[in-house]
Structure formats: C-alpha cells, structure tokens
Design a protein around this motif. Structure first.
Motif, PDB file in Angstrom:
ATOM      1  N   TYR A 109      35.977  37.336  20.515  1.00 15.26           N
ATOM      2  CA  TYR A 109      35.452  36.825  21.793  1.00 15.26           C
ATOM      3  C   TYR A 109      35.974  37.626  22.978  1.00 15.26           C
ATOM      4  CZ  TYR A 109      33.562  33.088  19.026  1.00 15.26           C
ATOM      5  OH  TYR A 109      32.844  32.399  18.092  1.00 15.26           O
ATOM      6  N   SER A 110      37.261  37.970  22.980  1.00 15.93           N
ATOM      7  CA  SER A 110      37.781  38.706  24.143  1.00 15.93           C
ATOM      8  C   SER A 110      37.179  40.114  24.171  1.00 15.93           C
ATOM      9  CB  SER A 110      39.311  38.745  24.137  1.00 15.93           C
ATOM     10  OG  SER A 110      39.811  39.366  22.977  1.00 15.93           O
ATOM     11  N   TYR A 111      36.963  40.727  23.018  1.00 19.28           N
ATOM     12  CA  TYR A 111      36.357  42.070  22.993  1.00 19.28           C
ATOM     13  C   TYR A 111      34.945  42.033  23.579  1.00 19.28           C
ATOM     14  CZ  TYR A 111      35.572  46.864  21.506  1.00 19.28           C
ATOM     15  OH  TYR A 111      35.337  48.217  21.510  1.00 19.28           O
ATOM     16  N   GLU A 112      34.150  41.069  23.143  1.00 17.40           N
ATOM     17  CA  GLU A 112      32.775  40.996  23.669  1.00 17.40           C
ATOM     18  C   GLU A 112      32.776  40.711  25.166  1.00 17.40           C
ATOM     19  OE1 GLU A 112      30.055  38.564  21.337  1.00 17.40           O
ATOM     20  OE2 GLU A 112      30.657  39.545  19.467  1.00 17.40           O
ATOM     21  N   LEU A 113      33.630  39.821  25.624  1.00 15.26           N
ATOM     22  CA  LEU A 113      33.666  39.497  27.067  1.00 15.26           C
ATOM     23  C   LEU A 113      34.043  40.717  27.900  1.00 15.26           C
ATOM     24  CD1 LEU A 113      35.409  35.987  27.035  1.00 15.26           C
ATOM     25  CD2 LEU A 113      33.002  36.467  27.548  1.00 15.26           C
ATOM     26  N   TYR A 114      35.086  41.432  27.480  1.00 17.61           N
ATOM     27  CA  TYR A 114      35.534  42.615  28.244  1.00 17.61           C
ATOM     28  C   TYR A 114      34.506  43.753  28.176  1.00 17.61           C
ATOM     29  CZ  TYR A 114      40.572  41.174  28.472  1.00 17.61           C
ATOM     30  OH  TYR A 114      41.777  40.575  28.715  1.00 17.61           O
ATOM     31  N   LYS A 115      34.061  44.039  26.975  1.00 22.61           N
ATOM     32  CA  LYS A 115      33.293  45.271  26.742  1.00 22.61           C
ATOM     33  C   LYS A 115      31.827  45.141  27.163  1.00 22.61           C
ATOM     34  CE  LYS A 115      32.584  49.235  24.250  1.00 22.61           C
ATOM     35  NZ  LYS A 115      33.341  50.466  24.331  1.00 22.61           N
ATOM     36  N   PHE A 116      31.220  43.980  26.919  1.00 21.93           N
ATOM     37  CA  PHE A 116      29.766  43.859  27.096  1.00 21.93           C
ATOM     38  C   PHE A 116      29.353  42.980  28.271  1.00 21.93           C
ATOM     39  CE2 PHE A 116      30.557  44.593  22.511  1.00 21.93           C
ATOM     40  CZ  PHE A 116      30.031  45.884  22.444  1.00 21.93           C
ATOM     41  N   TYR A 117      30.273  42.175  28.805  1.00 24.99           N
ATOM     42  CA  TYR A 117      29.892  41.267  29.904  1.00 24.99           C
ATOM     43  C   TYR A 117      30.669  41.543  31.189  1.00 24.99           C
ATOM     44  CZ  TYR A 117      27.531  38.809  26.130  1.00 24.99           C
ATOM     45  OH  TYR A 117      26.720  38.492  25.069  1.00 24.99           O
ATOM     46  N   ASP A 118      31.375  42.685  31.235  1.00 23.52           N
ATOM     47  CA  ASP A 118      32.079  43.128  32.451  1.00 23.52           C
ATOM     48  C   ASP A 118      33.159  42.162  32.927  1.00 23.52           C
ATOM     49  OD1 ASP A 118      30.394  45.257  32.299  1.00 23.52           O
ATOM     50  OD2 ASP A 118      29.132  44.671  33.995  1.00 23.52           O
ATOM     51  N   VAL A 119      33.710  41.368  32.015  1.00 19.73           N
ATOM     52  CA  VAL A 119      34.843  40.506  32.383  1.00 19.73           C
ATOM     53  C   VAL A 119      36.073  41.389  32.614  1.00 19.73           C
ATOM     54  CG1 VAL A 119      36.416  38.738  31.460  1.00 19.73           C
ATOM     55  CG2 VAL A 119      33.931  38.471  31.250  1.00 19.73           C
ATOM     56  N   GLU A 120      36.808  41.131  33.687  1.00 18.95           N
ATOM     57  CA  GLU A 120      37.993  41.938  34.020  1.00 18.95           C
ATOM     58  C   GLU A 120      39.296  41.267  33.610  1.00 18.95           C
ATOM     59  OE1 GLU A 120      38.254  45.003  35.298  1.00 18.95           O
ATOM     60  OE2 GLU A 120      36.070  45.155  35.156  1.00 18.95           O
ATOM     61  N   ASN A 121      39.340  39.930  33.760  1.00 14.84           N
ATOM     62  CA  ASN A 121      40.609  39.204  33.558  1.00 14.84           C
ATOM     63  C   ASN A 121      40.400  38.062  32.579  1.00 14.84           C
ATOM     64  OD1 ASN A 121      41.660  40.682  35.889  1.00 14.84           O
ATOM     65  ND2 ASN A 121      40.413  39.258  37.107  1.00 14.84           N
ATOM     66  N   ILE A 122      41.207  38.017  31.538  1.00 14.77           N
ATOM     67  CA  ILE A 122      41.188  36.851  30.649  1.00 14.77           C
ATOM     68  C   ILE A 122      42.585  36.237  30.650  1.00 14.77           C
ATOM     69  CG2 ILE A 122      40.905  35.991  28.296  1.00 14.77           C
ATOM     70  CD1 ILE A 122      38.782  38.117  27.831  1.00 14.77           C
ATOM     71  N   ILE A 123      42.614  34.931  30.903  1.00 13.57           N
ATOM     72  CA  ILE A 123      43.885  34.211  30.864  1.00 13.57           C
ATOM     73  C   ILE A 123      43.806  33.175  29.761  1.00 13.57           C
ATOM     74  CG2 ILE A 123      45.459  32.731  32.184  1.00 13.57           C
ATOM     75  CD1 ILE A 123      43.877  34.253  34.638  1.00 13.57           C
ATOM     76  N   ARG A 124      44.561  33.421  28.705  1.00 11.45           N
ATOM     77  CA  ARG A 124      44.609  32.422  27.635  1.00 11.45           C
ATOM     78  C   ARG A 124      45.406  31.230  28.144  1.00 11.45           C
ATOM     79  NH1 ARG A 124      45.388  29.965  22.956  1.00 11.45           N
ATOM     80  NH2 ARG A 124      47.470  29.781  22.083  1.00 11.45           N
ATOM     81  N   ILE A 125      44.903  30.025  27.890  1.00 10.35           N
ATOM     82  CA  ILE A 125      45.646  28.805  28.211  1.00 10.35           C
ATOM     83  C   ILE A 125      45.724  27.991  26.924  1.00 10.35           C
ATOM     84  CG2 ILE A 125      45.362  28.601  30.721  1.00 10.35           C
ATOM     85  CD1 ILE A 125      42.837  27.032  30.301  1.00 10.35           C
ATOM     86  N   GLY A 126      46.875  28.041  26.287  1.00 10.75           N
ATOM     87  CA  GLY A 126      46.958  27.462  24.951  1.00 10.75           C
ATOM     88  C   GLY A 126      48.185  26.595  24.750  1.00 10.75           C
TER      89      GLY A 126
END
Ligand code: HPA
Length: 237
Positions: free
Chosen positions: A75-92
C-alpha cells in the motif's frame, strides 16, 4: 498506472499529499467519521478503507495499511509511486519490551530495527536499521508539544512474527538493539520512503506490554488512541 491493483482511485486529486495509515481499516473509518469534515471515501478494495477530508480546514487522507510488512509494503509503495503521496505517517499499536513503557504511552519511532528481509529483497538494502524522515519527526514533536501530549522518541522493533515459539527472545532484542517496543510495519514503510525519495514517520500507542503482560481490548484499541491521532492529524496541509 492508475488505478493500481490494490487502490481503486481514478484521479490523483482525490487523495491528499499526506496520508495517515493505521493498520486496521475500521480505525481508518473511525478517524474519518470522528475527526474529518467533507469526507470522501476513495478506496474499498479488499476492505482497505481509504478516506480524504479536512481537519481544521486542512486536507488529509487516512487509509489502512493492513497488518505486517508485506501489506504495508504494497500500500505505501502504490501511494508514493503512483498517487503522488509525499508523506505517510503510520499510526499504530505496539507491544512494550520494557516495564518503562506503559499502556497508552505514545512513542515516535525515530528509527526501526528489524530482522526482516523486506528492505534487502525490495531494494538491496543491507542494514537492519532504517530511520524515519527527520522533518516529519520534527513537525510531530512540535505538534505534540503544542498539544501538551507526552511523546517518547525511541527505537522500535518491526517484526514479521507476532506469535514466536520462544517469546522470551524479545529480551535480547531490547538488550542488543535498544528497541523499547514491537510492531510489524514501520521497517517496510521507512524503506519504501527511502527508495522513492518520499517522507515517512511512525507514531505508536502502547496496546500491550510483554514484560507486565498488561493488554488493552480490541474495542479500546479502536477508540482510545486519540492522543496519537490528534498529533498526527495536525500534519494536515
Ligand atoms: N507484537 C507485534 N506487534 C504488536 C504487538 C506485539 O506484541 N502489539 C501491538 N502490535
């Protein structure tokens, strides 16, 4: 290449530059229902719920990662690479490896140690430690201070295995690598951010403690992590 195999977004504008990622889809829904305004759901593939909305008038998305590094890795790969997401903050959530870590404490993972092969297989990365992105960590620390929420800044362990036959091994991981708690996703997230030139951070709330054997119920885990969520939501832009 959109939509991608695991995210059904047709237009990149439907997702914000910053995405909060809990493991649990119902926690993503809870955050959207409780804290966001003008919410639009953008993903439902495999029940991995994803939403975009506003927090205090600023845009942010929240989408589940699922459990474990393979799932977070996808999921993080697709978000960064294909949807131009810059920042992911895991909240776990995480399990404490020392009695100094109490239930509901909030931990910012400054770096993560793992025995996982994820980073080596994905991109030939040989080290077993990966750092989060400093500028995201600095913002999260600032927001925690402004909100008056105590946050510990520590090294954590990303594990591929929840049920170890020899569960006492956690003591060696604490002694040798200084990991104060365990979760199962941050190493893959930090690695993907690194290879794709993006930003990642990981905030955790302690849901159980391996030393004291204290634990929270799944219902408590879904609803009671508001301190961590409030810190993360301040990252909306
Ligand atoms: N192990 C791995 N991941 C976890 C734990 C644990 O004990 N608690 C919360 N996430």
């Amino acid at each position: 290449m959109i939509p991608t195999p695991h995210i059904e977004l047709k237009n990149k504008d439907e997702i914000a530059k910053t995405v909060l990622m809990p493991g649990d889809p119902l926690r993503a829904k809870f955050i959207a229902d409780t804290f966001l305004e003008d919410v639009k759901q953008f993903n439902n593939v495999r029940n991995i719920l994803g939403y975009t909305g506003t927090y205090k008038g600023r845009r942010i998305s929240v989408m589940a990662s699922g459990m474990g590094m393979p799932s977070m890795g996808i999921y993080s790969y697709e978000l960064y690479k294909f949807y131009d997401v810059e920042n992911i903050i895991r909240i776990g959530s995480c399990g404490g490896y020392t009695a100094d870590v109490n239930l509901y404490d909030v931990i910012l993972a400054k770096d993560v140690w793992s025995e996982s092969s994820y980073a080596k297989v994905q991109g030939g990365y040989e080290s077993d430690v990966i750092e989060g992105t400093q500028k995201l960590n600095e913002s999260l620390i600032k927001h925690a201070n402004e909100l008056g929420i105590n946050m510990q800044i520590e090294r954590i362990h990303s594990s591929d295995v929840f049920y170890r036959e020899n569960f006492e091994e956690y003591k060696e991981i604490y002694d040798q690598h200084g990991c104060v708690a365990v979760e199962m996703e941050a190493f893959a997230l930090f690695h993907n951010a690194k290879v794709l030139g993006k930003n990642a951070a990981c905030l955790l709330t302690v849901s159980d403690n391996l030393v004291t054997q204290e634990a929270t119920s799944s219902e408590e885990r879904k609803n009671a992590f508001t301190n961590m969520m409030k810190i993360a939501l301040e990252m909306a832009e």
